[in-house]
Each structure stands twice: as C-alpha cells, then as structure tokens.
Design a protein around this motif. Structure first.
Motif, short mmCIF file in Angstrom:
data_model
loop_
_atom_site.label_atom_id
_atom_site.label_comp_id
_atom_site.label_asym_id
_atom_site.label_seq_id
_atom_site.Cartn_x
_atom_site.Cartn_y
_atom_site.Cartn_z
N LEU A 171 0.73 -1.42 0.78
CA LEU A 171 0.07 0.09 0.37
C LEU A 171 1.10 1.26 0.02
CD1 LEU A 171 -2.63 -1.01 2.53
CD2 LEU A 171 -2.63 -0.83 -0.21
N PRO A 172 1.86 1.30 0.77
CA PRO A 172 2.93 2.74 0.78
C PRO A 172 2.73 2.85 -0.29
CG PRO A 172 3.70 1.51 2.69
CD PRO A 172 2.66 0.13 1.37
N ALA A 173 2.72 2.37 -1.94
CA ALA A 173 3.67 2.80 -2.70
C ALA A 173 2.03 2.87 -3.47
CB ALA A 173 4.44 2.02 -3.59
N MET A 228 -5.14 -11.48 14.62
CA MET A 228 -6.28 -10.56 14.22
C MET A 228 -4.86 -9.46 13.56
SD MET A 228 -9.60 -10.01 15.66
CE MET A 228 -10.27 -9.49 14.55
N ALA A 229 -5.16 -8.94 12.26
CA ALA A 229 -4.27 -7.84 11.13
C ALA A 229 -5.18 -7.88 9.90
CB ALA A 229 -3.19 -9.47 10.50
N LEU A 230 -6.34 -7.00 10.28
CA LEU A 230 -7.31 -7.01 9.17
C LEU A 230 -7.11 -5.39 8.37
CD1 LEU A 230 -10.20 -9.03 9.99
CD2 LEU A 230 -8.67 -9.92 8.92
N GLY A 231 -5.91 -4.59 9.39
CA GLY A 231 -5.75 -3.90 8.27
C GLY A 231 -7.79 -2.20 9.13
N GLY A 232 -7.53 -1.28 8.46
CA GLY A 232 -8.50 -0.64 8.11
C GLY A 232 -9.44 -0.17 7.44
N SER A 238 0.88 5.79 15.60
CA SER A 238 0.68 5.89 14.10
C SER A 238 0.46 4.91 12.91
CB SER A 238 1.80 6.62 13.63
OG SER A 238 2.66 6.17 13.21
N LYS A 239 -0.25 5.20 12.31
CA LYS A 239 -1.06 3.37 11.70
C LYS A 239 -0.03 3.50 10.12
CE LYS A 239 -5.01 3.32 13.80
NZ LYS A 239 -5.09 2.38 14.30
N GLN A 240 1.00 2.58 10.95
CA GLN A 240 2.07 2.69 9.29
C GLN A 240 2.36 1.30 9.49
OE1 GLN A 240 4.14 4.92 8.17
NE2 GLN A 240 2.42 6.71 8.74
N GLY A 254 -3.69 -8.61 18.64
CA GLY A 254 -3.97 -8.15 17.73
C GLY A 254 -2.30 -6.94 17.08
N VAL A 255 -2.78 -7.12 15.85
CA VAL A 255 -1.78 -6.58 14.87
C VAL A 255 -1.76 -5.45 13.90
CG1 VAL A 255 -0.30 -8.21 15.10
CG2 VAL A 255 -0.61 -8.06 13.19
N GLY A 256 -1.20 -4.22 13.87
CA GLY A 256 -1.51 -3.60 12.33
C GLY A 256 -2.08 -2.59 12.67
N ASP A 257 -2.79 -1.55 11.48
CA ASP A 257 -3.45 -0.81 11.63
C ASP A 257 -4.75 -0.79 12.41
OD1 ASP A 257 -1.81 0.47 10.20
OD2 ASP A 257 -3.50 0.39 8.50
C1 LIG Z 1 -1.80 5.15 0.29
C2 LIG Z 1 -1.30 4.58 1.77
C3 LIG Z 1 -0.24 5.61 1.65
C4 LIG Z 1 0.63 4.28 3.00
N1 LIG Z 1 1.99 4.85 2.95
C5 LIG Z 1 2.88 4.83 4.56
C6 LIG Z 1 4.16 5.16 4.36
O1 LIG Z 1 4.83 5.45 3.55
N2 LIG Z 1 4.55 4.13 5.15
C7 LIG Z 1 4.35 3.42 5.91
O2 LIG Z 1 5.19 3.42 6.90
N3 LIG Z 1 2.72 2.86 6.00
C8 LIG Z 1 2.19 3.91 5.16
N4 LIG Z 1 1.14 3.89 4.45
C9 LIG Z 1 0.02 2.64 5.94
C10 LIG Z 1 0.61 1.48 5.89
O3 LIG Z 1 0.24 1.01 3.73
C11 LIG Z 1 -0.23 0.21 7.02
O4 LIG Z 1 0.04 0.72 7.73
C12 LIG Z 1 -0.14 -0.90 6.96
O5 LIG Z 1 -0.95 -1.03 5.02
C13 LIG Z 1 -0.91 -1.65 7.84
O6 LIG Z 1 -0.78 -2.81 7.64
P1 LIG Z 1 -2.00 -4.38 8.20
O7 LIG Z 1 -1.49 -5.49 8.26
O8 LIG Z 1 -2.39 -4.08 10.03
O9 LIG Z 1 -3.27 -3.87 6.93
P2 LIG Z 1 -3.21 -3.99 5.67
O10 LIG Z 1 -2.01 -3.95 5.04
O11 LIG Z 1 -4.13 -3.25 5.07
O12 LIG Z 1 -4.12 -5.72 5.80
C14 LIG Z 1 -5.22 -6.38 5.59
C15 LIG Z 1 -5.66 -7.16 4.93
O13 LIG Z 1 -6.71 -7.88 5.96
C16 LIG Z 1 -7.34 -8.39 4.66
N5 LIG Z 1 -9.06 -8.07 4.68
C17 LIG Z 1 -9.64 -7.46 5.47
N6 LIG Z 1 -10.99 -6.95 5.91
C18 LIG Z 1 -11.18 -8.71 5.90
C19 LIG Z 1 -11.45 -9.39 6.04
N7 LIG Z 1 -12.81 -9.25 6.17
N8 LIG Z 1 -11.44 -10.69 5.32
C20 LIG Z 1 -10.92 -11.06 4.96
N9 LIG Z 1 -9.37 -10.38 4.87
C21 LIG Z 1 -9.76 -9.35 5.68
C22 LIG Z 1 -7.46 -7.48 3.86
O14 LIG Z 1 -7.48 -7.57 2.15
C23 LIG Z 1 -5.77 -7.66 3.23
O15 LIG Z 1 -4.83 -7.77 2.84
C24 LIG Z 1 0.13 4.18 3.68
C25 LIG Z 1 -1.17 3.85 3.62
C26 LIG Z 1 -2.13 4.15 2.72
C27 LIG Z 1 -3.56 3.63 1.94
#
Ligand SMILES: Cc1cc2nc3c(=O)[nH]c(=O)nc-3n(C[C@H](O)[C@H](O)[C@H](O)COP(=O)(O)OP(=O)(O)OC[C@H]3O[C@@H](n4cnc5c(N)ncnc54)[C@H](O)[C@@H]3O)c2cc1C
Length: 405
Positions: free
Chosen positions: A38-40, A99-103, A285-287, A273-276
């Motif tokens: 996602l960061p790119a 759990m790592a489902l992001g936001g 911060s959500k990074q 729980g991990v990540g966003d």
């Molecule tokens: C445009 C943009 C730019 C960014 N730039 C930066 C940066 O420069 N530096 C930085 O450190 N961070 C950056 N970030 C933030 C970074 O991308 C997030 O902090 C990171 O992706 C969080 O990781 P995660 O594993 O928590 O969630 P995610 O990477 O979002 O992964 C979550 C996963 O869960 C899956 N999922 C969600 N809900 C369900 C469900 N109900 N059932 C099954 N699967 C599901 C999704 O498909 C996804 O694969 C940026 C984000 C964006 C959007």
C-alpha cells in the motif's frame, strides 16, 4: 496440535506468518489473492508502477512458508466459541488467533462519498484512478479533479498527478483539507515548501474546509462553495473494519481492537492484534513498519504463550517518515527534522524493494521473474529519467535541510 489462524495477509499478517514458518502450522485467511504494498499505491496514479509491481500472490508465499492459505472473507469472529464465520458459509475453528485485518476507508458519513468518490485503499482503487485520469486527459476539454485530504496520502497523490499531468492545460486540481496546512503533523516548513512547488501549476488549496456532500459532478463544502468535479479522490483517513463491532470485540462503532503492550487483546487471552487494526496504550501512528514489527512480535508471543513463558512488550521503533512528491521532490521527516530532495524518493524505493524481496525471496524462478520486473520498472520509470537529465541528476545529489529542531 494447536490450531493457529491469522486473519489478514497484509504487512502485519504476513510478517507473523513468516515468523512462524517452520515452527508451527498456520492457516492464513484473506479475502484477496494478493499481498498489496500500500505505501506505494499512489504511484499507480501516474503509471510509474503497474499493479503487478505492487502485488505478491498470497497462496504461493504462504505455501512456501509451510502454511495453508484460505481465500475467503471473515464475516464474524466468535471469540467465546473460538470460531471464525466465513462469508462463503463455512467456519474455521482456532485455538490461537492473530488478527491483522487493517482498516477501511472512513468517509466520516459524508453524503454521497461512498457512491461518487474514488477510494484510495487498494491497488485496484488506485489503478482505476490512474485510468480515469488518462481518460479525462484524452478528451481535450477542461476537467476538474478534487483530492479530499491533505495528509500523507493526499499529498503523495497530488505529487503523482502533477508528475504525469502538470503539462496539461486542461486539468484543474483542487485539494480540500480541514487543517490550516498540508501535512498538519509535520513541521510547518514542509507545508511552505510544498506550496512553493505547486504554485506554478495552479493547484487550488482549500484548507480549513470540510466536504459535506459528494455528487456525481460536484463536491460541496461546509462554507457553501460547490466545486465541479469529474474525479473525486478520497484520501480522508481510515476507520476500524466493521467486523470488529459485529464480533463484539469493541465497545462500539469507530473503535479499534484494544490490545495491551504485548499485543494480546485486553479481553481474550488467545487473541493477538497487530497493525492498523489495533489501538495500543499511548497510541501509535498507523504505519506499515509498525505493522511488520507487530506481526513478528505477536508470532513470538504466541509461541511464548503456548510454552508458558512471559510475553514480551512491543517497543515501537523510531523510523523517519519518507514522503514522495512525484518527481518534484521528497521529504524525510523525523520529529522536528526535515530533509528535502528527490534523493528521498530513491530511499523510499529501496524500502519498497527490500520489503517485497523479503516476503518474496528470489529463489524460485517465478519470484526471480517478479524481482526482475520490479527492478526493471524502477530503472525505467525512476532511475533512467533521473540519469538522463543533467538538471535532475544535480538535483538528486542535493538534499536540503528544511527544518532541524
Ligand atoms: C496510500 C497509502 C500510503 C501509505 N504510505 C505509507 C508509508 O509511506 N509508510 C508507512 O509505513 N505506511 C504507509 N501506509 C500505511 C500502511 O500501508 C499500513 O499501515 C499497513 O498497510 C498496515 O498493515 P496491516 O497489516 O495492518 O493492514 P493491511 O496492509 O491493510 O492488510 C489487511 C489485510 O486484511 C485483509 N482483510 C481485511 N478485511 C478482511 C476480511 N473481512 N476478511 C478477510 N480479509 C480481510 C485485506 O484484504 C488485507 O490484505 C500507507 C497506506 C496507504 C493506504
């Protein structure tokens, strides 16, 4: 045998799975076939990167780690029954869960945003924005683009739009944000410098403004102003996934999963729980880099829990923020310190290459092919345009201190 399930194959989930490779068998569930970098994704807007450069096949990666991948969507978690209900209709039992489902995109309940704005949360979203921009630019008539949000994502998107379309006289760009300056959390010098860069291209900055409605052809602001919009790009922040509330894992809507310093849920011992997705004591911060570190620690703590050992606390690493602004500039921001120059973009590119290479080590032939494709794109779109222009090459070596506190 302990049944370990990881929900989400993004940064946090995949890092946890990698840490557990060869140590215990895991089932990783994701609704997408891909890990997405996602960061790119803003670079898809200009076409510097293509979707295949930002995706890795989860089934292949997870199988290589010795785990099982399940392509499905999580409908609900039943923590008391240790069961996950899947949208396909099936269910998955577990003993321990990460759990790592992001936001999800937060539209702050703005009328019409969900239907008429383009979101900025996946490779498909951003590739679609790039295609729409190219389509509008090809029509030979004036068109309006509104970027909602002047944070990291909004600014990086603006940089990519300018990279590709700044020579087009037909484009009118507007950026709306509620704050008084761009990148409100960064030192004010960044805002001043960004304004000087965009000034020649007539970008309209609508700061201290709030979007209250989006329709098919307009964006309406709190001040009463209505901006015509052929393309509205929504980068206005993220909110917790609804599955949390649906599963009774939070007190109400808009709340993240509360975990302690060991990343263990404050209510369920066998749930990490991990990540966003998480809210940590003291906030964070959500990074992506925090998500990666959390994923690895949650995996280690899960093993320690099974072994009856004490759990380790999460200590966030202090890393600078790297922000690219198309081919015009880049910023390295670390607390009160800011370095500015296009060299930052190569640093950001190196982080991308490292993370992708770490998840997808170039041993099988297919991974080698993907690595070759990513490096070729970097050379073609980023390195060659720099090397072939004396002006840019000189600019490359110039890293200026914008702020030092
Ligand atoms: C445009 C943009 C730019 C960014 N730039 C930066 C940066 O420069 N530096 C930085 O450190 N961070 C950056 N970030 C933030 C970074 O991308 C997030 O902090 C990171 O992706 C969080 O990781 P995660 O594993 O928590 O969630 P995610 O990477 O979002 O992964 C979550 C996963 O869960 C899956 N999922 C969600 N809900 C369900 C469900 N109900 N059932 C099954 N699967 C599901 C999704 O498909 C996804 O694969 C940026 C984000 C964006 C959007």
């Amino acid at each position: 045998m302990t049944r370990v399930v990881i929900l989400g194959g993004g940064f946090g989930g995949l890092a946890a799975a990698q840490e557990l490779a060869g140590r215990c068998q895991v089932t990783l569930v994701d609704r997408r076939k891909w890990f997405e970098y996602l960061p790119a994704i803003h670079e898809l807007v200009s076409g510097v990167k293509k979707p295949e450069h930002l995706r890795l096949p989860l089934a292949e990666l997870v199988a290589r780690m010795g785990h099982r991948f399940l392509l499905d969507e999580v409908a609900r978690i039943e923590p008391d029954n240790h069961r996950i209900d899947l949208v396909s209709g099936g269910s998955l039992p577990y003993d321990l869960l990460i759990m790592a489902l992001g936001g999800v995109d937060a539209t702050q309940r703005v009328t019409g945003a969900r239907d008429h704005a383009r979101f900025f949360k996946s490779v498909d979203d951003c590739a679609g924005i790039g295609s729409r921009l190219a389509e509008l630019a090809g029509k030979n008539r004036v068109f309006d683009v509104v970027v909602v949000g002047g944070g990291l994502e909004g600014v990086e998107t603006l940089g990519e739009i300018l990279r590709r379309f700044r020579s087009y006289e037909s484009i009118r760009i507007h950026l709306v944000d509620g704050a008084r300056r761009l990148l409100r959390d960064a030192p004010p010098e960044v805002d001043r410098h960004l304004r000087s860069l965009i000034q020649p291209y007539g970008v309209e900055l609508l700061l201290q403004e709030r979007v209250i409605e989006v329709t098919e052809g307009t964006v309406r602001l709190h001040s009463g102003r209505e901006i015509p919009s052929d393309l509205t790009i929504w980068t206005g922040g993220i909110g917790p996934p609804p599955v949390l509330e649906r599963s009774g894992l939070t007190g109400g809507p808009g709340e993240w999963l509360e975990v302690g310093q060991t990343l263990q849920s404050i209510e369920q011992e066998g749930l990490f729980g991990v990540g966003d997705l998480v809210s940590l004591p003291g906030g964070l911060s959500k990074q992506a880099y925090h998500a990666l570190d959390m994923g690895r620690l949650a995996a280690r703590n899960l093993e320690r829990l099974v072994a009856g050992r004490s759990l380790l606390p999460f200590v966030p690493s202090a890393k600078p923020m790297l922000l690219s602004f198309g081919d015009l500039s880049g910023y390295l921001i670390w607390e009160g310190k800011v370095l500015e120059g296009t060299a930052v973009n190569l640093a950001k590119e190196s982080v991308y290459q490292l993370v992708m290479g770490r998840f997808d080590p170039p041993s099988p032939r297919r991974s080698l092919g993907r690595l070759g494709s990513r490096l070729a794109a970097a050379g073609r779109e980023l390195v060659w345009p720099t090397l072939s222009s004396v002006g840019r090459l000189v600019g490359m070596g110039r890293l200026r201190v914008l702020a030092w506190r």
